[in-house]
Scaffold this active site. Structure first.
Site, short mmCIF file in Angstrom:
data_model
loop_
_atom_site.label_atom_id
_atom_site.label_comp_id
_atom_site.label_asym_id
_atom_site.label_seq_id
_atom_site.Cartn_x
_atom_site.Cartn_y
_atom_site.Cartn_z
N ASP A 279 0.87 -1.18 0.00
CA ASP A 279 0.00 0.00 0.00
C ASP A 279 0.91 1.22 0.00
O ASP A 279 2.13 1.11 0.15
CB ASP A 279 -0.91 -0.03 1.23
CG ASP A 279 -1.89 1.15 1.29
OD1 ASP A 279 -2.27 1.66 0.22
OD2 ASP A 279 -2.24 1.59 2.40
N GLY B 275 -3.52 8.45 -3.66
CA GLY B 275 -4.74 9.07 -4.14
C GLY B 275 -4.57 10.45 -4.73
O GLY B 275 -5.48 10.97 -5.40
N CYS C 183 -4.73 -1.55 -1.66
CA CYS C 183 -4.93 -0.12 -1.88
C CYS C 183 -5.91 0.04 -3.03
O CYS C 183 -5.67 -0.48 -4.13
CB CYS C 183 -3.60 0.53 -2.21
SG CYS C 183 -3.70 2.27 -2.73
N ASN C 184 -7.01 0.74 -2.80
CA ASN C 184 -7.99 0.96 -3.85
C ASN C 184 -7.41 1.78 -5.00
O ASN C 184 -7.68 1.50 -6.18
CB ASN C 184 -9.23 1.66 -3.28
CG ASN C 184 -10.10 0.72 -2.49
OD1 ASN C 184 -11.00 0.07 -2.99
ND2 ASN C 184 -9.83 0.64 -1.19
N THR D 268 -8.02 1.77 2.36
CA THR D 268 -7.65 0.95 3.51
C THR D 268 -7.22 1.77 4.72
O THR D 268 -7.33 1.31 5.86
CB THR D 268 -6.53 -0.03 3.12
OG1 THR D 268 -5.43 0.69 2.53
CG2 THR D 268 -7.04 -1.07 2.14
#
Length: 288
Positions: free
Chosen positions: A34, A67, A97-98, A208
């Protein structure tokens, strides 16, 4: 010789690499990464669900938050870290991690034939939880602007009212260690209050890092609000993928080893690990 940080368990990658494989249980190895500490929530779920696995974790703290990066930069970092984890012996990698999943997992699957597990906001489970049919989705700008997320909206948007809410500052504050302070409370109110005013009764955590904010989220949200995060669903998906791949899910009961790297300040990262994982958890500097 600077092998260990004086105030934490941080050691150099060279010393770390010389020792960590000797502690492997022989039951297979999975890498997880992540942009920072957020993916440790997924690591914890994997550890509890599949304790026999050896686990490698990379916190790419020096490039956090993903992000706010360009998708091309996320793809570059994701490839370097995935390659690193495979070089260390991982037989599968979880993108915990999205934002990394949204930006990079497809390109990684073109490159690597080994199992790769990603994540996405838990909209489908939220459809079964909501009573009002109104669901708020807290996530980063990269996640909400991705093609993968837009596909989720097209797939499920006719079954409920979905309210995407970008939360640009939360990851930085979580990384700094502010999980319940006045600034964090103010930020959460600014993101969540409009959703609650619109009748949202279910909140999907699409990052997350937000896992560590759940106690405060329950305080900020109105009573009865459902909060969903994906740690255990990802662990279950990993188990399914490994089973389908006939990969190294042995019947052994000995717990696997767990090892950590960070691209950021190793001493500070060890302090974070002590808070999340427990005392005397060593980590090393990521060399890529």
């Amino acid at each position: 010789m600077e092998e260990r940080c004086e105030v934490s368990g941080a050691i150099t990658h060279r010393a770390f690499q010389a020792s960590f494989q000797t502690s492997w249980s022989g039951n297979g190895c999975v890498g997880v990464f992540d942009s920072g500490i957020g993916g440790i929530s997924v690591l914890q779920a994997i550890r509890r669900s599949l304790p026999q696995l050896n686990l490698l974790y990379v916190a790419d703290t020096d490039h956090a938050p993903y992000g706010s990066l360009r998708s091309s930069d996320i793809r570059q970092r994701a490839r370097r870290i995935t390659e690193f984890l495979f070089q260390q012996g991982a037989e599968a990698v979880v993108l915990a991690c999205n934002s990394a999943t949204a930006a990079a997992i497809q390109s990684l699957r073109w490159i690597y034939s080994r199992p790769l597990v990603g994540m996405e906001p838990a909209i489908k489970p939220a459809l079964h939880q909501t009573r009002t049919g109104r669901i708020g989705i807290l996530a980063t700008e990269v996640t909400l602007g991705s093609d993968r997320f837009q596909e989720l909206l097209r797939r499920w948007g006719d079954r409920a009212q979905l309210w995407p809410q970008p939360c640009p500052d939360l990851v930085r504050e979580v990384e700094r260690g502010d999980w319940d302070g006045p600034r964090m409370r103010t930020l959460l109110h600014s993101y969540i209050d409009p959703l609650l005013a619109a009748g949202v009764d279910t909140l999907v955590l699409g990052c997350t890092h937000y896992h560590f904010l759940k106690p405060l989220l329950y305080q900020v949200a109105r009573p009865g609000t459902t909060i969903l995060e994906p740690s255990y669903p990802v662990a279950r998906q990993l188990a399914r993928v490994l089973s389908l791949e006939n990969a190294f899910l042995s019947s052994g009961t000995a717990p696997g080893a767990v090892h950590f790297w960070t691209s950021g300040d190793t001493c500070f990262f060890c302090k974070q690990l002590e808070r999340i994982w427990g005392a005397d958890t060593p980590s090393a500097k990521l060399p890529v």
